[in-house]
Motif scaffolding. Structure first.
Motif, PDB file in Angstrom:
ATOM      1  N   GLN A  71      49.878  35.877  11.975  1.00  0.00           N
ATOM      2  CA  GLN A  71      50.873  36.433  11.054  1.00  0.00           C
ATOM      3  C   GLN A  71      50.348  37.680  10.647  1.00  0.00           C
ATOM      4  OE1 GLN A  71      47.840  33.334   9.574  1.00  0.00           O
ATOM      5  NE2 GLN A  71      47.454  36.051   8.757  1.00  0.00           N
ATOM      6  N   VAL A  76      47.321  38.808  14.824  1.00  0.00           N
ATOM      7  CA  VAL A  76      47.711  38.183  16.276  1.00  0.00           C
ATOM      8  C   VAL A  76      46.662  38.250  17.078  1.00  0.00           C
ATOM      9  CG1 VAL A  76      48.819  38.798  18.943  1.00  0.00           C
ATOM     10  CG2 VAL A  76      50.029  38.657  16.311  1.00  0.00           C
ATOM     11  N   GLU A 121      47.569  31.981  21.883  1.00  0.00           N
ATOM     12  CA  GLU A 121      48.403  32.632  20.636  1.00  0.00           C
ATOM     13  C   GLU A 121      48.854  32.107  19.011  1.00  0.00           C
ATOM     14  OE1 GLU A 121      52.737  33.373  21.108  1.00  0.00           O
ATOM     15  OE2 GLU A 121      51.357  33.615  23.335  1.00  0.00           O
ATOM     16  N   ARG A 166      52.652  40.195  18.626  1.00  0.00           N
ATOM     17  CA  ARG A 166      52.311  40.350  19.788  1.00  0.00           C
ATOM     18  C   ARG A 166      52.888  40.007  21.026  1.00  0.00           C
ATOM     19  NH1 ARG A 166      54.751  37.124  24.183  1.00  0.00           N
ATOM     20  NH2 ARG A 166      53.475  35.628  25.118  1.00  0.00           N
ATOM     21  N   ASP A 167      54.033  40.559  20.834  1.00  0.00           N
ATOM     22  CA  ASP A 167      54.868  41.213  22.231  1.00  0.00           C
ATOM     23  C   ASP A 167      54.560  42.386  22.520  1.00  0.00           C
ATOM     24  OD1 ASP A 167      56.129  39.379  21.760  1.00  0.00           O
ATOM     25  OD2 ASP A 167      57.906  39.831  21.629  1.00  0.00           O
ATOM     26  N   THR A 214      57.013  42.248  12.411  1.00  0.00           N
ATOM     27  CA  THR A 214      57.017  40.986  12.525  1.00  0.00           C
ATOM     28  C   THR A 214      55.367  40.164  13.452  1.00  0.00           C
ATOM     29  OG1 THR A 214      58.440  40.882  14.499  1.00  0.00           O
ATOM     30  CG2 THR A 214      59.335  40.751  12.206  1.00  0.00           C
ATOM     31  N   ASP A 215      55.039  39.449  13.194  1.00  0.00           N
ATOM     32  CA  ASP A 215      53.797  38.754  14.559  1.00  0.00           C
ATOM     33  C   ASP A 215      54.597  38.494  15.729  1.00  0.00           C
ATOM     34  OD1 ASP A 215      53.223  35.540  12.129  1.00  0.00           O
ATOM     35  OD2 ASP A 215      52.609  37.633  11.796  1.00  0.00           O
ATOM     36  N   ASP A 216      56.059  38.279  15.996  1.00  0.00           N
ATOM     37  CA  ASP A 216      56.516  38.300  17.122  1.00  0.00           C
ATOM     38  C   ASP A 216      56.501  39.694  17.525  1.00  0.00           C
ATOM     39  OD1 ASP A 216      57.447  35.952  17.683  1.00  0.00           O
ATOM     40  OD2 ASP A 216      59.453  36.889  16.850  1.00  0.00           O
ATOM     41  N   HIS A 217      56.750  40.841  17.028  1.00  0.00           N
ATOM     42  CA  HIS A 217      56.450  42.694  17.220  1.00  0.00           C
ATOM     43  C   HIS A 217      55.009  43.051  17.848  1.00  0.00           C
ATOM     44  CE1 HIS A 217      57.310  46.219  17.949  1.00  0.00           C
ATOM     45  NE2 HIS A 217      56.149  46.804  17.194  1.00  0.00           N
TER      46      HIS A 217
END
Length: 421
Positions: free
Chosen positions: A308, A312, A305, A289-290, A284-287
């Protein structure tokens, strides 16, 4: 970098013939946007490979999905009207060329051309053509050069059955940092359909000023209608013929929401189960990004930030000015080893590493781009770049990027990328 779009946006190097060419403007170098925006799985894989396989170790950037504004009417609503108070273009003027001819048989190429011709304002659609091969199952398109006496302009419309998350991307406005544009709006109609109207350029970095205006309708019952127009007789390789494309945003909306498209849409063959709904195997994008944020060196503040599907970007600042950082995480890329990693350093674990310092990808003077590109033995590619500017299309804000080459290499080679959802 990634993935069209939405938004070929890109969204240059994704719905039928129309999306293929517009999607090219969303992708990296000379594809300008984001990625073929074609909605079949096969075309999407081609777009992703093109986004990844760039010359040298330059970081590829593809923006998926071009945005727009939404209007109703495709799903019914009576004469000249649509759902939710939207209206379609008026019926063809009988004095116009071809208006008095016998209506072509439904389902034929001639019928598709007649629909587009009849929905355009006064003028002539020259050299109209249709296509149903490039987009795979469940796709048709029609295009021509529209002459309203104010300069020739190419116009195309693609029809396809929607395909899961990729369809949603086609009606989502692109991130302006990734895909530069003048305006973009997206709306949801009362019946649940969605529309986006995008006003941008064939090349988001504006190395050529050919404009690309686009409207995409995602109907509530699973169809996409995608219209693109230019202020030139061809998307590329033709001189600009007018200031703006011929159809303003309101007319673009009316074009894609017209009830006239309902018959050819219903004639489209059903797509195979799962076709085009490829999702992102990179996590995922969150993964992404984090993980990237966790690997940043101390002293950097994240001020912006986006991204997709495994791609990122962050805007970071160490007190000396903003610096744009982008990363793309792509599994299954073992096939690019010979093409992109010739002369690379082989690390003890077998990872190939290639670094480069170059000018920015968008041709903006003074921008510096530092890149660390890695390919692991299992085919996982992690490529990260930092710039001495807040994005790739505005002037430099500092002498060098905020991250050193050593820091970029540490990010790209981190073992954290081996743990993905």
């Amino acid at each position: 970098m990634p993935s069209d779009k939405p938004c070929e946006a890109p969204f240059e190097d994704g719905l039928g013939e129309a999306l293929r060419r517009t999607g090219e403007t969303f992708a990296p170098p000379d594809r300008a946007a984001l990625v073929d925006a074609g909605l079949t799985l096969g075309r999407r894989r081609v777009a992703r490979r093109r986004a990844a396989v760039v010359t040298g170790s330059t970081l590829a950037l593809a923006a998926v999905g071009i945005g727009g504004a939404y209007g109703g009417g495709l799903l019914g609503g009576g004469q000249g009207g649509g759902r939710g108070g939207e209206t379609s273009l008026a019926a063809p003027d009988p004095t116009r060329t071809g208006a008095t001819r016998t209506a072509p048989a439904p389902g034929t190429d001639a019928a598709l051309i007649a629909i587009l011709t009849g929905l355009l304002p006064g003028g002539e659609l020259k050299n109209p053509t249709t296509n149903s091969s490039d987009g795979g199952p469940g796709f048709r398109s029609v295009r021509g050069v529209f002459d309203d006496g104010k300069g020739d302009a190419e116009i195309s419309v693609g029809l396809t059955r929607a395909a899961g998350t990729e369809a949603e991307q086609q009606v989502t406005c692109p991130d302006k940092v990734i895909t530069g544009h003048d305006d973009c709006a997206e709306n949801e109609l009362a019946d649940g359909s969605r529309l986006m109207v995008f006003q941008g350029y064939v090349y988001p970095d504006r190395r050529e000023d050919t404009k690309n205006w686009r409207a995409v309708l995602l109907t509530s019952d699973g169809f996409l209608v995608d219209a693109s127009e230019y202020n030139a007789p061809a998307e590329k390789g033709a001189a600009i013929s007018r200031t703006d494309p011929p159809l303003n945003p309101a007319r673009l909306k009316a074009l894609v929401t017209s009830d006239e498209w309902r018959a050819p849409l219903n004639e489209l063959p059903t797509r195979p189960p799962g076709a085009g709904d490829s999702g992102s195997s990179a996590g995922t994008d969150d993964h992404t990004r984090d993980t990237l944020v966790s690997l940043l060196p101390a002293g950097l503040e994240v001020t912006g930030e986006g991204g997709q599907e495994g791609f990122v970007y962050l805007v970071v600042d160490d007190g000396k000015g903003p610096s744009y950082v982008q990363i793309n995480v792509q599994p299954g890329m073992a096939g690019v080893a010979k093409e992109l990693f010739t002369g690379a350093t082989t690390l003890p674990d077998g990872t190939l590493l290639k670094t480069a310092k170059s000018a920015g990808e968008k041709g903006v003077g003074g921008i510096r781009m530092w890149t660390a590109d890695t390919l692991r033995p299992d085919g996982l590619r992690v490529v990260v770049s930092a710039f001495n500017a807040a994005d790739q299309i505005t002037p430099a804000t500092r002498e060098n990027p905020a991250l050193t080459m050593k820091q970029l290499t540490a990010i790209a080679t981190s073992q954290k990328w081996l743990t993905r959802p």
